[in-house]
Write a protein that holds these residues in place. Structure first.
Motif, mmCIF file in Angstrom:
data_model
loop_
_atom_site.group_PDB
_atom_site.id
_atom_site.type_symbol
_atom_site.label_atom_id
_atom_site.label_comp_id
_atom_site.label_asym_id
_atom_site.label_seq_id
_atom_site.Cartn_x
_atom_site.Cartn_y
_atom_site.Cartn_z
ATOM 1 N N THR A 7 0.848 -1.189 0.000
ATOM 2 C CA THR A 7 0.000 0.000 0.000
ATOM 3 C C THR A 7 0.883 1.237 0.000
ATOM 4 O OG1 THR A 7 -1.766 -1.133 1.202
ATOM 5 C CG2 THR A 7 -1.783 1.277 1.245
ATOM 6 N N GLY A 8 0.545 2.188 -0.831
ATOM 7 C CA GLY A 8 1.280 3.447 -0.901
ATOM 8 C C GLY A 8 0.320 4.611 -1.037
ATOM 9 N N ALA A 9 0.724 5.767 -0.551
ATOM 10 C CA ALA A 9 -0.150 6.937 -0.601
ATOM 11 C C ALA A 9 0.668 8.191 -0.887
ATOM 12 C CB ALA A 9 -0.917 7.089 0.712
ATOM 13 N N SER A 10 0.010 9.178 -1.464
ATOM 14 C CA SER A 10 0.663 10.448 -1.766
ATOM 15 C C SER A 10 -0.391 11.545 -1.791
ATOM 16 C CB SER A 10 1.391 10.373 -3.114
ATOM 17 O OG SER A 10 2.025 11.595 -3.412
ATOM 18 N N VAL A 11 0.022 12.740 -1.395
ATOM 19 C CA VAL A 11 -0.884 13.892 -1.359
ATOM 20 C C VAL A 11 -0.166 15.105 -1.928
ATOM 21 C CG1 VAL A 11 -2.252 15.436 0.085
ATOM 22 C CG2 VAL A 11 -2.113 13.007 0.662
ATOM 23 N N GLU A 12 -0.847 15.874 -2.757
ATOM 24 C CA GLU A 12 -0.360 17.165 -3.246
ATOM 25 C C GLU A 12 -1.397 18.216 -2.874
ATOM 26 O OE1 GLU A 12 2.290 18.203 -5.260
ATOM 27 O OE2 GLU A 12 3.254 16.295 -5.820
ATOM 28 N N MET A 13 -0.926 19.306 -2.183
ATOM 29 C CA MET A 13 -1.833 20.370 -1.764
ATOM 30 C C MET A 13 -1.589 21.630 -2.592
ATOM 31 S SD MET A 13 -1.758 19.936 2.375
ATOM 32 C CE MET A 13 -2.235 18.397 3.151
ATOM 33 N N ILE A 14 -2.606 22.413 -2.735
ATOM 34 C CA ILE A 14 -2.508 23.646 -3.516
ATOM 35 C C ILE A 14 -1.527 24.599 -2.850
ATOM 36 C CG2 ILE A 14 -3.765 25.676 -4.370
ATOM 37 C CD1 ILE A 14 -6.246 23.943 -4.597
ATOM 38 N N GLY A 15 -0.567 25.072 -3.635
ATOM 39 C CA GLY A 15 0.383 26.071 -3.151
ATOM 40 C C GLY A 15 1.490 25.521 -2.280
ATOM 41 N N LYS A 16 1.613 24.186 -2.176
ATOM 42 C CA LYS A 16 2.651 23.613 -1.315
ATOM 43 C C LYS A 16 3.472 22.582 -2.099
ATOM 44 C CE LYS A 16 0.066 24.153 3.022
ATOM 45 N NZ LYS A 16 -0.463 23.464 4.227
ATOM 46 N N GLY A 17 4.746 22.478 -1.697
ATOM 47 C CA GLY A 17 5.614 21.449 -2.264
ATOM 48 C C GLY A 17 5.873 21.591 -3.741
ATOM 49 N N GLY A 18 5.788 22.796 -4.256
ATOM 50 C CA GLY A 18 6.045 22.992 -5.683
ATOM 51 C C GLY A 18 4.916 22.538 -6.576
ATOM 52 N N ASP A 28 -6.411 21.007 -14.351
ATOM 53 C CA ASP A 28 -5.516 20.987 -13.192
ATOM 54 C C ASP A 28 -5.514 19.599 -12.540
ATOM 55 O OD1 ASP A 28 -4.566 23.717 -13.102
ATOM 56 O OD2 ASP A 28 -6.584 24.300 -12.503
ATOM 57 N N PHE A 29 -6.694 19.031 -12.373
ATOM 58 C CA PHE A 29 -6.791 17.715 -11.729
ATOM 59 C C PHE A 29 -6.251 16.615 -12.646
ATOM 60 C CE2 PHE A 29 -9.535 20.168 -9.034
ATOM 61 C CZ PHE A 29 -9.409 19.577 -7.792
ATOM 62 N N ARG A 30 -6.513 16.770 -13.949
ATOM 63 C CA ARG A 30 -6.031 15.763 -14.895
ATOM 64 C C ARG A 30 -4.504 15.742 -14.943
ATOM 65 N NH1 ARG A 30 -9.076 17.194 -18.525
ATOM 66 N NH2 ARG A 30 -10.674 15.594 -18.287
ATOM 67 N N ASN A 31 -3.885 16.903 -14.902
ATOM 68 C CA ASN A 31 -2.425 16.983 -15.018
ATOM 69 C C ASN A 31 -1.702 16.646 -13.717
ATOM 70 O OD1 ASN A 31 -2.452 17.746 -17.734
ATOM 71 N ND2 ASN A 31 -2.691 19.924 -17.228
ATOM 72 N N LEU A 32 -2.336 16.887 -12.572
ATOM 73 C CA LEU A 32 -1.695 16.594 -11.296
ATOM 74 C C LEU A 32 -1.775 15.106 -10.946
ATOM 75 C CD1 LEU A 32 -0.295 17.544 -8.709
ATOM 76 C CD2 LEU A 32 -2.575 18.041 -7.749
ATOM 77 N N THR A 33 -2.830 14.443 -11.380
ATOM 78 C CA THR A 33 -3.053 13.041 -11.006
ATOM 79 C C THR A 33 -1.852 12.132 -11.284
ATOM 80 O OG1 THR A 33 -5.453 13.239 -11.244
ATOM 81 C CG2 THR A 33 -4.519 11.015 -11.410
ATOM 82 N N PRO A 34 -1.218 12.178 -12.478
ATOM 83 C CA PRO A 34 -0.083 11.271 -12.717
ATOM 84 C C PRO A 34 1.043 11.425 -11.697
ATOM 85 C CG PRO A 34 -0.847 12.203 -14.792
ATOM 86 C CD PRO A 34 -1.558 12.943 -13.703
ATOM 87 N N LEU A 35 1.336 12.666 -11.266
ATOM 88 C CA LEU A 35 2.398 12.876 -10.281
ATOM 89 C C LEU A 35 2.048 12.228 -8.946
ATOM 90 C CD1 LEU A 35 3.313 16.622 -10.972
ATOM 91 C CD2 LEU A 35 4.676 14.601 -11.555
#
Length: 658
Positions: free
Chosen positions: A434-445, A531-538
Motif C-alpha cells: 500500500t502506498g499513498a501520496s498527497v499534493e496540496m494547492i500552493g505547497k511542495g512545488g 488541473d486535476f487531470r495533469n496533477l493526477t499522474p504525479l
C-alpha cells in the motif's frame, strides 16, 4: 425460414476453407469449387490469403438447406489470428470443428473445442481428408475422445480410407454400434434418459435416440462426429443433414427491443467503414440512427443481408440475421447495436508479444500511424503504442506471422514499406503493498490549482473509489482524476501496464470559480478539470513508488507429445528455456509431457522441436497466467510525459501548452 449462424473452425491446413467451398457447391450456390492453392475460394479474398493459402480474416457466405438459411462464417486456423476467431464466437448458433483424418487432433484443435465447450456453443466435428494417404478411422476417433472430449458420437462408418474412393455412410436404426455408443454417451449427460434406458431393459428405439442426440447436441453436451472429404465431396451430404437436424436455429424476436453486436469492421474502396453485425433481437432499418459512444447518433445509410451466397440490399436486418451496415463512421468492433448483451468478455488470452513498426522511408511516419490506426479498428487487439519521444509505434502480436500480414497490408493497401524490431514479451506490473501520496494547492512545488490525495493497494482488477465526502469535489473534477488515473496505470514504474490495483481518492481541494471585479472568469484564480487531470499522474506514481510494484511475465501451459526415446533429449532444452515440466504420461512408444513455459520462450521451443524429436513432436501451448519475473527486470520505454521525473513531466507540459 429459420436461420443458423454457423462457424467453421479448425487448426491450420485441416481443410475448413475447402469444406466451405464444398458446402456452397453442394447447396447450389457456386457452380465450380474454388481452390485454396489457386487462391480462387469464395472466402479468402485478401491477396496474402491467396498467396499463402491461409485464412486471415473471417468471411461470411450463405446457403439454404430446405427451410433453413445458413450464414456460414469461415474463420482463421492459424493461432496468430485467434483474435479474429474470438470476435466470431459471440455471434454463432453452432459450429463445425474440422479435424484432419490424416494428422488427427492438433494443437489449435484442442484450444478451439475447449473454448466452444466453455461457451456452450453446439458443435459438430468433421474429420476431413479421408481420401488422403494415411487417413484413419479408429485412430482419429480415439484421438478425439482422449485429446478433445469423450462426449462424442460417431455418426457413420468409413469405407476405404486413404484412397480416392473413400466414402462415409450414416448409421441407421439397425446398427448396434451406433445404438450402443450413442445410448451410453447420452445417458452420461441426462439422468432421465438413463432411467428410461434402464427401465426399458433393452435398446431404446432409434427415433428416441436421435431425438435425445439432437437435444443434447443443441445443449452442447455431446458432439456428433462425421467423416468426409472436402476434395471429393464424400460425407458432405451427411454433414449438411446433421447441420439441419442437430444444430439449433437462431432465436430472437424480430419485433422485440433492438439488440445486436458488431463483430467485424473493414474498409470499403473509398475508405469508408463497413460493419458486420449479428442481430439478436428487433429489426434495424436503413435511416435508423445508432449511438455508440458520446452524444452523436449516426445514420445507417445502407444494409446488405446474406442470401444464397451473396450479400443483397435490403431495407432492414432482423433478429437472427447478419447484416452489413454502411454509414457508421464511428463504429468499432464489439459495439452494441441497441441494448448490449452480457458475456462479451475475451474468450482467448490477450496477445503477449509486441514489436516496433518503423517505415523504411522516414517521410512515411505520419502515414504509417494513420494506416495502423485503421488496422487497429479492424483488429482492436493490435493495441498501438505511440512513442512521441522516439518517434516509434509499437503493435501487440500473437505471433510472428502477424508481422508478415501487417507488412503486406501496409504495402498493398497504403503503399508504405515497413520493417520491424525484435519481438519482445508484454509484461504487467502489480502493486506489492500500500502506498499513498498527497499534493496540496500552493505547497511542495505544486503548480496546479488542485489538491489530490491517492492511495494504491493490491486488488482484483483495476478499480477507482472515493473516500472524500460526496459533493466536496465537482463531478467533472472527479471524472478527470479517474480518467487520468486509469490512463497513468497503462505505464507503471517499469513502464508496463499496472493491473490488480485499487486507487482510492483520499483528499481533494479546489478553488471555486472566480473572476476579477467586474471581469470575466479567470482560470489563473480558479481550478479546472485540466488541473486535476495533469496533477493526477504525479500523485499516483508517487503512491506507486511507495507501494512498490512487481513485474510479471506471461506463462504458457504446454502439452508436448513426443517419442518416448526423445524425452531425455528434450528435458535439458526445456530446463534451458526456463520451462517447468509437470506430469509425464507414457503411451506406448510415445509420451505426453505437460508443464509451464514463459511465453517468451515458446517460439524458440517450436523452432527446436522438429530437430529434437525427428519431426514427431507436437506442441500445444496457451496462455495460463502471469508469474513474477525471475532475475533481471526488463523495463519498457515510456511513451508518456514521465511522471516519475517531476522536472521532466512539468517541462513537457509547459512545452505542450505553448
Amino acid at each position: 425460414m429459420h436461420t443458423v449462424n454457423l462457424g467453421i473452425l479448425a487448426h491450420i491446413d485441416a481443410g475448413k476453407t475447402s469444406l466451405t467451398e464444398r458446402l456452397l457447391h453442394a447447396a447450389g450456390v457456386i457452380d465450380e469449387i474454388g481452390s485454396v492453392d489457386d487462391g480462387s475460394t469464395q472466402t479468402d479474398s485478401l491477396a496474402l490469403e491467396r498467396q499463402r493459402g491461409i485464412t486471415i480474416k473471417s468471411a461470411v457466405v450463405s446457403f439454404v438447406v430446405d427451410d433453413i438459411a445458413v450464414n456460414l462464417i469461415d474463420t482463421p486456423g492459424h493461432p496468430d489470428f485467434i483474435a479474429e476467431v474470438e470476435r466470431v464466437l459471440g455471434v454463432l448458433d453452432g459450429a463445425v470443428l474440422v479435424v484432419s483424418a490424416v494428422e488427427g487432433v492438433q494443437a489449435q484443435t484442442r484450444i478451439l473445442l475447449r473454448t466452444l465447450r466453455r461457451l456452450g456453443i453446439p458443435t459438430l466435428i468433421f474429420a476431413n481428408k479421408i481420401d488422403r494417404r494415411g487417413a484413419t478411422y479408429d485412430q482419429v476417433l480415439q484421438g478425439i475422445s482422449t485429446k478433445l472430449t469423450p462426449a462424442t458420437v460417431p455418426m457413420g462408418r468409413l469405407r476405404d480410407p486413404g484412397t480416392p474412393g473413400a466414402d462415409f455412410t450414416l448409421f441407421d436404426g439397425a446398427d448396434a454400434e451406433f445404438t450402443t455408443r450413442a445410448t451410453e454417451v447420452l445417458a452420461d449427460h441426462d439422468d432421465g434418459f438413463l432411467t428410461e434406458w434402464l427401465d426399458a431393459g433393452t435398446a431404446l428405439p432409434h427415433p428416441r435416440i436421435r431425438r435425445e442426440l439432437a437435444a443434447q447436441t443443441k445443449r452442447a453436451l455431446v458432439h456428433p462426429v462425421y467423416f468426409g472429404s472436402a476434395a471429393t465431396g464424400a460425407g458432405v451430404g451427411p454433414l449438411i443433414a446433421g447441420i439441419r437436424e442437430l444444430l439449433p436455429t437462431a432465436d430472437g424476436d424480430a419485433n422485440g427491443p433492438l439488440s445486436g453486436t458488431v463483430f467485424k469492421v473493414e474498409r470499403g474502396p473509398a475508405g469508408e467503414k463497413i460493419a458486420y453485425a449479428r442481430m439478436f433481437s428487433g429489426t434495424l432499418h436503413t435511416r435508423d440512427r445508432l449511438r455508440f459512444r458520446g452524444d452523436d447518433a449516426e445514420k445507417v445509410t445502407a444494409i446488405d443481408v446474406f442470401d444464397r451466397g451473396a450479400a443483397v440490399h435490403r431495407a432492414s436486418v432482423a433478429a437472427g440475421e447478419i447484416g452489413v451496415l454502411r454509414g457508421l463512421a464511428g463504429v468499432q468492433i464489439g459495439d452494441a447495436i441497441g441494448e448490449s448483451r452480457p458475456g462479451t468478455t475475451h474468450r482467448f488470452a490477450p496477445p503477449t508479444l509486441e514489436t516496433v513498426v518503423f517505415p523504411r522511408r522516414r517521410a512515411d511516419l505520419g502515414a504509417l500511424h494513420l494506416a495502423l490506426t485503421q488496422l487497429a479498428e479492424q483488429d482492436p487487439l493490435i493495441d498501438l503504442r505511440q512513442d512521441d519521444v522516439r518517434q516509434e509505434i509499437s503493435v501487440s502480436l500473437y505471433g510472428e506471422v502477424q508481422k508478415e500480414v501487417i507488412q503486406s497490408t501496409l504495402a498493398e493497401e497504403h503503399g508504405i514499406d515497413v520493417g520491424f524490431r525484435e519481438t519482445t514479451t508484454i509484461c504487467i506490473e502489480r502493486p506489492t503493498g500500500t502506498g499513498a501520496s498527497v499534493e496540496m494547492i500552493g505547497k511542495g512545488g505544486n503548480p496546479f490549482l488542485a489538491g489530490i490525495g491517492l492511495r494504491v493497494q493490491p486488488h482484483s482488477g483495476v478499480d477507482f473509489r472515493l473516500e472524500i465526502e460526496l459533493g466536496s469535489l465537482p463531478s467533472a473534477f472527479v471524472k478527470a482524476v479517474e480518467e487520468s488515473a486509469r490512463e497513468t496505470l497503462l505505464q507503471g514504474i517499469h513502464g508496463w501496464r499496472v493491473t490488480d490495483c485499487l486507487v482510492t481518492m483520499t483528499y481533494s481541494h479546489y478553488l471555486a470559480r472566480q473572476s476579477h471585479a467586474h471581469g470575466t472568469f479567470d482560470k489563473s484564480m480558479s481550478s479546472t478539470a485540466g488541473d486535476f487531470r495533469n496533477l493526477t499522474p504525479l500523485v499516483l506514481m508517487s503512491a506507486l513508488q511507495e507501494s512498490g510494484t512487481e513485474v510479471s511475465e506471461p506463462l504458457h501451459r504446454f502439452h508436448l507429445e513426443l517419442p518416448a526415446d526423445a524425452l531425455g533429449t528434450v528435458l535439458p532444452v526445456l530446463a534451458r528455456l526456463r520451462a517447468a515440466p509437470g506430469t509425464t504420461t507414457m503411451r506406448g512408444s510415445s509420451c505426453l509431457l505437460e508443464g509451464e513455459i514463459p511465453a517468451a520462450r515458446v517460439y524458440e521451443l517450436q523452432q527446436q522441436l522438429p530437430g529434437l524429436t525427428r519431426g514427431e513432436g507436437v506442441l500445444d501451448s496457451a496462455f495460463d497466467r502471469y508469474e513474477p519475473v525471475r532475475g533481471a527486470i526488463q523495463a519498457r520505454p515510456r511513451t508518456d510525459r514521465n511522471p516519475l521525473d517531476r522536472k521532466e513531466y512539468l517541462l513537457r507540459l509547459r512545452v505542450a501548452g505553448r
